[in-house]
Motif scaffolding. Structure first.
Motif, PDB file in Angstrom:
ATOM      1  N   GLU A  72     -14.561  -0.503   4.711  1.00 23.55           N
ATOM      2  CA  GLU A  72     -13.105  -0.364   4.630  1.00 23.55           C
ATOM      3  C   GLU A  72     -12.481  -0.648   5.994  1.00 23.55           C
ATOM      4  N   GLN A  73     -13.095  -0.137   7.074  1.00 21.32           N
ATOM      5  CA  GLN A  73     -12.580  -0.396   8.415  1.00 21.32           C
ATOM      6  C   GLN A  73     -12.577  -1.894   8.714  1.00 21.32           C
ATOM      7  N   LEU A  74     -13.691  -2.556   8.427  1.00 20.75           N
ATOM      8  CA  LEU A  74     -13.791  -3.992   8.694  1.00 20.75           C
ATOM      9  C   LEU A  74     -12.734  -4.778   7.922  1.00 20.75           C
ATOM     10  N   GLU A  75     -12.556  -4.448   6.650  1.00 24.64           N
ATOM     11  CA  GLU A  75     -11.631  -5.219   5.818  1.00 24.64           C
ATOM     12  C   GLU A  75     -10.171  -4.956   6.200  1.00 24.64           C
ATOM     13  N   VAL A  76      -9.824  -3.702   6.494  1.00 23.72           N
ATOM     14  CA  VAL A  76      -8.450  -3.410   6.901  1.00 23.72           C
ATOM     15  C   VAL A  76      -8.132  -4.108   8.218  1.00 23.72           C
ATOM     16  N   GLU A  77      -9.076  -4.087   9.161  1.00 20.37           N
ATOM     17  CA  GLU A  77      -8.846  -4.748  10.449  1.00 20.37           C
ATOM     18  C   GLU A  77      -8.713  -6.264  10.301  1.00 20.37           C
ATOM     19  N   ASP A  78      -9.317  -6.820   9.246  1.00 23.46           N
ATOM     20  CA  ASP A  78      -9.307  -8.263   9.054  1.00 23.46           C
ATOM     21  C   ASP A  78      -8.113  -8.742   8.232  1.00 23.46           C
ATOM     22  N   VAL A  79      -7.283  -7.816   7.755  1.00 29.05           N
ATOM     23  CA  VAL A  79      -6.157  -8.188   6.892  1.00 29.05           C
ATOM     24  C   VAL A  79      -5.168  -9.126   7.573  1.00 29.05           C
ATOM     25  N   PRO A  80      -4.735  -8.858   8.825  1.00 25.35           N
ATOM     26  CA  PRO A  80      -3.763  -9.769   9.451  1.00 25.35           C
ATOM     27  C   PRO A  80      -4.266 -11.210   9.476  1.00 25.35           C
ATOM     28  N   GLY A  81      -3.530 -12.083   8.849  1.00 25.92           N
ATOM     29  CA  GLY A  81      -3.929 -13.486   8.788  1.00 25.92           C
ATOM     30  C   GLY A  81      -4.984 -13.791   7.750  1.00 25.92           C
ATOM     31  N   GLY A  82      -5.453 -12.762   7.029  1.00 32.00           N
ATOM     32  CA  GLY A  82      -6.528 -12.979   6.068  1.00 32.00           C
ATOM     33  C   GLY A  82      -6.094 -12.927   4.615  1.00 32.00           C
ATOM     34  N   VAL A  83      -4.780 -12.980   4.374  1.00 37.77           N
ATOM     35  CA  VAL A  83      -4.242 -12.871   3.017  1.00 37.77           C
ATOM     36  C   VAL A  83      -3.345 -14.069   2.722  1.00 37.77           C
ATOM     37  N   VAL A  84      -3.540 -14.661   1.550  1.00 37.61           N
ATOM     38  CA  VAL A  84      -2.706 -15.783   1.098  1.00 37.61           C
ATOM     39  C   VAL A  84      -2.059 -15.389  -0.219  1.00 37.61           C
ATOM     40  N   VAL A  85      -0.737 -15.486  -0.300  1.00 35.37           N
ATOM     41  CA  VAL A  85      -0.038 -15.196  -1.545  1.00 35.37           C
ATOM     42  C   VAL A  85      -0.270 -16.362  -2.505  1.00 35.37           C
ATOM     43  N   PRO A  87       0.315 -18.840  -5.889  1.00 29.53           N
ATOM     44  CA  PRO A  87       1.522 -19.439  -6.475  1.00 29.53           C
ATOM     45  C   PRO A  87       2.118 -18.582  -7.593  1.00 29.53           C
ATOM     46  N   GLY A  88       3.440 -18.451  -7.552  1.00 23.69           N
ATOM     47  CA  GLY A  88       4.157 -17.757  -8.607  1.00 23.69           C
ATOM     48  C   GLY A  88       4.288 -16.262  -8.432  1.00 23.69           C
ATOM     49  N   THR A  89       3.523 -15.679  -7.491  1.00 23.55           N
ATOM     50  CA  THR A  89       3.505 -14.224  -7.345  1.00 23.55           C
ATOM     51  C   THR A  89       4.875 -13.660  -6.981  1.00 23.55           C
ATOM     52  N   LYS A  90       5.462 -14.151  -5.899  1.00 27.24           N
ATOM     53  CA  LYS A  90       6.729 -13.598  -5.426  1.00 27.24           C
ATOM     54  C   LYS A  90       7.843 -13.784  -6.457  1.00 27.24           C
ATOM     55  N   GLU A  91       7.877 -14.941  -7.075  1.00 29.68           N
ATOM     56  CA  GLU A  91       8.928 -15.223  -8.040  1.00 29.68           C
ATOM     57  C   GLU A  91       8.832 -14.303  -9.260  1.00 29.68           C
ATOM     58  N   ALA A 114      -2.663  -2.395   2.547  1.00 28.68           N
ATOM     59  CA  ALA A 114      -2.605  -3.282   3.713  1.00 28.68           C
ATOM     60  C   ALA A 114      -2.481  -4.744   3.289  1.00 28.68           C
ATOM     61  N   ARG A 115      -3.232  -5.127   2.266  1.00 26.54           N
ATOM     62  CA  ARG A 115      -3.160  -6.521   1.800  1.00 26.54           C
ATOM     63  C   ARG A 115      -1.794  -6.837   1.200  1.00 26.54           C
ATOM     64  N   LEU A 116      -1.245  -5.922   0.419  1.00 27.07           N
ATOM     65  CA  LEU A 116       0.064  -6.162  -0.184  1.00 27.07           C
ATOM     66  C   LEU A 116       1.154  -6.207   0.878  1.00 27.07           C
ATOM     67  N   ARG A 117       1.078  -5.326   1.861  1.00 27.27           N
ATOM     68  CA  ARG A 117       2.065  -5.359   2.941  1.00 27.27           C
ATOM     69  C   ARG A 117       1.992  -6.675   3.704  1.00 27.27           C
ATOM     70  N   GLU A 118       0.767  -7.134   3.984  1.00 26.44           N
ATOM     71  CA  GLU A 118       0.593  -8.405   4.686  1.00 26.44           C
ATOM     72  C   GLU A 118       1.197  -9.553   3.893  1.00 26.44           C
ATOM     73  N   ALA A 119       1.115  -9.451   2.561  1.00 27.29           N
ATOM     74  CA  ALA A 119       1.663 -10.493   1.685  1.00 27.29           C
ATOM     75  C   ALA A 119       3.162 -10.337   1.469  1.00 27.29           C
ATOM     76  N   GLY A 120       3.748  -9.226   1.969  1.00 31.96           N
ATOM     77  CA  GLY A 120       5.172  -8.996   1.789  1.00 31.96           C
ATOM     78  C   GLY A 120       5.545  -8.566   0.389  1.00 31.96           C
ATOM     79  N   ILE A 121       4.639  -7.858  -0.274  1.00 30.43           N
ATOM     80  CA  ILE A 121       4.869  -7.425  -1.653  1.00 30.43           C
ATOM     81  C   ILE A 121       5.111  -5.916  -1.686  1.00 30.43           C
ATOM     82  N   ASP A 122       6.271  -5.520  -2.203  1.00 27.48           N
ATOM     83  CA  ASP A 122       6.563  -4.110  -2.433  1.00 27.48           C
ATOM     84  C   ASP A 122       6.132  -3.768  -3.847  1.00 27.48           C
ATOM     85  N   PHE A 123       5.354  -2.718  -4.002  1.00 29.56           N
ATOM     86  CA  PHE A 123       4.818  -2.374  -5.314  1.00 29.56           C
ATOM     87  C   PHE A 123       5.278  -0.977  -5.725  1.00 29.56           C
ATOM     88  N   PRO A 124       5.624  -0.782  -6.995  1.00 25.03           N
ATOM     89  CA  PRO A 124       6.100   0.520  -7.441  1.00 25.03           C
ATOM     90  C   PRO A 124       4.978   1.512  -7.718  1.00 25.03           C
TER      91      PRO A 124
END
Length: 215
Positions: A72-85, A87-91, A114-124
């Motif tokens: 979990e530590q390794l993956e959270v630390e690797d999130v910046p720059g490691g996430v691609v949104v 197609p169609g997700t934001k829309e 962390a991944r959703l925040r990096e992608a700019g996705i607000d989730f309910p």
């Protein structure tokens, strides 16, 4: 194809976004640190499973907790720059009212958030690994999401890219839509199969959500 529903339930990695390169980097490093051979590691399916399930296949029970904290530590630390949104997700998500959808992930809550925040996705609503006792393909994660949203499982639609997740959705009695983002279409058993979320359009009504698939 048109589907009528009250709630939409989305897997995260491979459905809303992709962190496949990050996952490979982190788990390869983790395996090296814990002395897991390349041969043993090559036979393990990483996608769509909880980390604790993966680790339990590779290490003795007394090493699982520490190993889980490390990945979990390794993956959270690797999130910046490691996430691609994808197609169609934001829309698609931007067109949905907050109480009409949820994220159902096999990741831990800190990693999923962390991944959703990096992608700019607000989730309910999010169902994460800590919330359940049995992961996909068991229906528990999706049934819990329906319960949190206050919706009959039969009125939910599951969006998934992994066969295990699709099995979980079917077992929960939900309509399933498969995304061919990580697997070949022939591997995906679902009520509808599309390329990605850009093939989905929704219309929100007083009764729920009307979904149309373009593929």
């Amino acid at each position: 194809m048109k589907i009528h529903a009250e709630a939409l339930l989305f897997d995260n990695d491979g459905t809303l976004l992709s962190s496949i390169d990050s996952v490979r980097r982190c788990w390869t490093r983790w395996a090296q640190e814990y002395g897991v051979t390349a041969e043993d590691f090559s036979g393990i399916e990483l996608h769509g499973r909880t980390a604790v399930e993966i680790i339990a296949e590779l290490l003795p029970a007394d090493r699982v907790d520490g190993a889980l904290a490390r990945i979990e530590q390794l993956e959270v630390e690797d999130v910046p720059g490691g996430v691609v949104v994808l197609p169609g997700t934001k829309e698609l998500l931007g067109s949905l009212p907050a109480r009409r959808w949820a994220v159902v992930t096999s990741a831990t809550r800190p990693l999923g958030e962390a991944r959703l925040r990096e992608a700019g996705i607000d989730f309910p609503v999010m169902i994460a690994a800590e919330d359940i006792t049995r992961g996909k393909p068991d229906p528990e994660p999706y049934l819990l999401a329906a319960r949190r949203l206050g919706v009959d499982p039969a009125r939910c639609v599951v969006f998934e890219d992994a066969p295990a997740g699709l099995r979980a959705g079917r077992a929960a009695g939900m309509t399933t839509v498969a995304l061919a983002t990580t697997h070949e279409r022939a591997e995906l058993v679902a009520d509808a199969v599309v390329t990605d979320l850009s093939a989905i359009t929704v219309q929100v009504t007083a009764a729920g959500v009307e979904i149309s698939t373009a593929d």
